[in-house]
Design a protein around this motif. Structure first.
Motif, PDB file in Angstrom:
ATOM      1  N   ALA A 126      42.307  36.729  50.258  1.00 25.57           N
ATOM      2  CA  ALA A 126      41.193  37.544  50.752  1.00 25.57           C
ATOM      3  C   ALA A 126      40.717  38.396  49.586  1.00 25.57           C
ATOM      4  N   LEU A 127      39.400  38.463  49.402  1.00 27.77           N
ATOM      5  CA  LEU A 127      38.830  39.215  48.297  1.00 27.77           C
ATOM      6  C   LEU A 127      37.599  39.958  48.786  1.00 27.77           C
ATOM      7  N   SER A 128      37.624  41.276  48.648  1.00 23.76           N
ATOM      8  CA  SER A 128      36.540  42.119  49.155  1.00 23.76           C
ATOM      9  C   SER A 128      35.866  42.879  48.025  1.00 23.76           C
ATOM     10  N   PRO A 129      34.545  42.868  47.990  1.00 23.69           N
ATOM     11  CA  PRO A 129      33.833  43.722  47.038  1.00 23.69           C
ATOM     12  C   PRO A 129      34.009  45.182  47.450  1.00 23.69           C
ATOM     13  N   LEU A 130      33.995  46.079  46.478  1.00 28.70           N
ATOM     14  CA  LEU A 130      34.159  47.496  46.782  1.00 28.70           C
ATOM     15  C   LEU A 130      32.881  48.122  47.320  1.00 28.70           C
ATOM     16  N   ALA A 131      31.753  47.446  47.154  1.00 28.31           N
ATOM     17  CA  ALA A 131      30.480  47.977  47.639  1.00 28.31           C
ATOM     18  C   ALA A 131      30.489  48.054  49.159  1.00 28.31           C
ATOM     19  N   LEU A 132      30.037  49.182  49.684  1.00 26.80           N
ATOM     20  CA  LEU A 132      29.981  49.349  51.134  1.00 26.80           C
ATOM     21  C   LEU A 132      29.025  48.335  51.755  1.00 26.80           C
ATOM     22  N   GLY A 133      29.409  47.811  52.879  1.00 23.48           N
ATOM     23  CA  GLY A 133      28.567  46.860  53.589  1.00 23.48           C
ATOM     24  C   GLY A 133      28.702  45.429  53.108  1.00 23.48           C
ATOM     25  N   SER A 134      29.515  45.187  52.082  1.00 26.08           N
ATOM     26  CA  SER A 134      29.702  43.828  51.582  1.00 26.08           C
ATOM     27  C   SER A 134      30.727  43.092  52.426  1.00 26.08           C
ATOM     28  N   ASN A 135      30.626  41.784  52.422  1.00 25.46           N
ATOM     29  CA  ASN A 135      31.533  40.952  53.211  1.00 25.46           C
ATOM     30  C   ASN A 135      32.756  40.530  52.404  1.00 25.46           C
ATOM     31  N   THR A 136      33.879  40.381  53.086  1.00 18.79           N
ATOM     32  CA  THR A 136      35.101  39.875  52.481  1.00 18.79           C
ATOM     33  C   THR A 136      35.039  38.356  52.443  1.00 18.79           C
ATOM     34  N   ASP A 137      35.489  37.780  51.320  1.00 15.07           N
ATOM     35  CA  ASP A 137      35.597  36.330  51.205  1.00 15.07           C
ATOM     36  C   ASP A 137      37.045  35.940  51.490  1.00 15.07           C
ATOM     37  N   PHE A 138      37.214  34.921  52.332  1.00 15.78           N
ATOM     38  CA  PHE A 138      38.532  34.414  52.673  1.00 15.78           C
ATOM     39  C   PHE A 138      38.642  32.983  52.164  1.00 15.78           C
ATOM     40  N   PHE A 139      39.797  32.651  51.599  1.00 15.72           N
ATOM     41  CA  PHE A 139      40.040  31.310  51.081  1.00 15.72           C
ATOM     42  C   PHE A 139      41.384  30.815  51.603  1.00 15.72           C
ATOM     43  N   ARG A 140      41.402  29.595  52.114  1.00 17.27           N
ATOM     44  CA  ARG A 140      42.667  28.907  52.396  1.00 17.27           C
ATOM     45  C   ARG A 140      42.713  27.775  51.379  1.00 17.27           C
ATOM     46  N   TYR A 141      43.734  27.743  50.596  1.00 14.72           N
ATOM     47  CA  TYR A 141      43.850  26.689  49.592  1.00 14.72           C
ATOM     48  C   TYR A 141      45.002  25.771  49.969  1.00 14.72           C
ATOM     49  N   THR A 142      44.877  24.539  49.547  1.00 19.90           N
ATOM     50  CA  THR A 142      45.931  23.552  49.737  1.00 19.90           C
ATOM     51  C   THR A 142      46.219  22.921  48.389  1.00 19.90           C
ATOM     52  N   MET A 143      47.423  23.101  47.904  1.00 17.17           N
ATOM     53  CA  MET A 143      47.821  22.492  46.636  1.00 17.17           C
ATOM     54  C   MET A 143      48.308  21.077  46.925  1.00 17.17           C
ATOM     55  N   ILE A 144      47.811  20.156  46.153  1.00 18.72           N
ATOM     56  CA  ILE A 144      48.247  18.768  46.271  1.00 18.72           C
ATOM     57  C   ILE A 144      49.242  18.534  45.150  1.00 18.72           C
ATOM     58  N   LEU A 145      50.475  18.377  45.529  1.00 18.56           N
ATOM     59  CA  LEU A 145      51.535  18.244  44.545  1.00 18.56           C
ATOM     60  C   LEU A 145      51.791  16.775  44.260  1.00 18.56           C
ATOM     61  N   ASP A 146      50.983  16.216  43.382  1.00 14.09           N
ATOM     62  CA  ASP A 146      51.034  14.810  43.040  1.00 14.09           C
ATOM     63  C   ASP A 146      51.840  14.635  41.755  1.00 14.09           C
ATOM     64  N   PRO A 147      52.971  13.902  41.804  1.00 12.47           N
ATOM     65  CA  PRO A 147      53.782  13.731  40.596  1.00 12.47           C
ATOM     66  C   PRO A 147      52.999  13.106  39.449  1.00 12.47           C
ATOM     67  N   ALA A 148      51.997  12.290  39.735  1.00 12.84           N
ATOM     68  CA  ALA A 148      51.201  11.668  38.679  1.00 12.84           C
ATOM     69  C   ALA A 148      50.385  12.710  37.924  1.00 12.84           C
ATOM     70  N   MET A 149      50.129  13.849  38.550  1.00  9.15           N
ATOM     71  CA  MET A 149      49.332  14.903  37.920  1.00  9.15           C
ATOM     72  C   MET A 149      50.174  15.795  37.012  1.00  9.15           C
ATOM     73  N   ARG A 150      51.489  15.651  37.049  1.00  8.37           N
ATOM     74  CA  ARG A 150      52.365  16.505  36.246  1.00  8.37           C
ATOM     75  C   ARG A 150      52.369  16.022  34.799  1.00  8.37           C
TER      76      ARG A 150
END
Length: 163
Positions: A126-150
């Motif tokens: 969750a990331l919120s701007p300090l400016a009054l009246g601004s909206n918070t941005d919410f992120f759900r992330y999914t890490m793909i743990l692919d051994p080929a990517m290592r």
């Protein structure tokens, strides 16, 4: 995988309203939070569950150590790249008792949090701007743990792109 460092100092995070839930109660809350991260569609409710269940709990901070989790830091690096020229501090901590990574995000323009359970591929930011009246941005992330990517790269594929 992660490197744990020093414990929180009790004077580092003064809170006039700190609570003292039992470990069993925090583990019950952690189980509900873990389920919410995976299944709740409204990310505001997930962040509220984190704040309500853990934010002022003294046991969380007393039993958390500063850590470096490379994959989670890669996700945060990808997020911070969306705000060029802005330095976002992002200390990350780990509670062994709860298996919970948690951290704060802070810059001169924004504040927020990140949390993810050890062994899970999903987490929430969750990331919120300090400016009054601004909206918070919410992120759900999914890490793909692919051994080929290592390989020699530090890229972590995430839903919606790579970090």
């Amino acid at each position: 995988m992660s490197t744990h460092r020093t414990k929180f100092q009790s004077h580092s995070f003064p809170s006039p309203h700190s609570r003292q839930a039992s470990l069993d109660e925090l583990q019950r809350r952690a189980k509900r939070l873990r389920s919410a991260i995976a299944h709740e569609r409204d990310l505001k409710k997930v962040v509220d569950a984190f704040y309500d269940g853990f934010l002022n709990e003294a046991r969380l901070y007393e039993n958390s150590s500063r850590c470096h989790e490379p994959k989670l830091h890669a996700v945060l690096d990808g997020l911070c790249a969306r705000f060029p020229g802005e330095v976002i501090e992002r200390p990350l901590f780990f509670s062994q008792e709860l298996g919970l990574f948690h951290g704060a995000l802070c810059s001169s323009r924004r504040v927020g949090c990140v949390f993810q359970f050890q062994g899970d591929s999903q987490g929430v930011i969750a990331l919120s701007p300090l400016a009054l009246g601004s909206n918070t941005d919410f992120f759900r992330y999914t890490m793909i743990l692919d051994p080929a990517m290592r390989s020699a790269t530090n890229t972590v594929p995430c839903r919606g792109g790579s970090a």
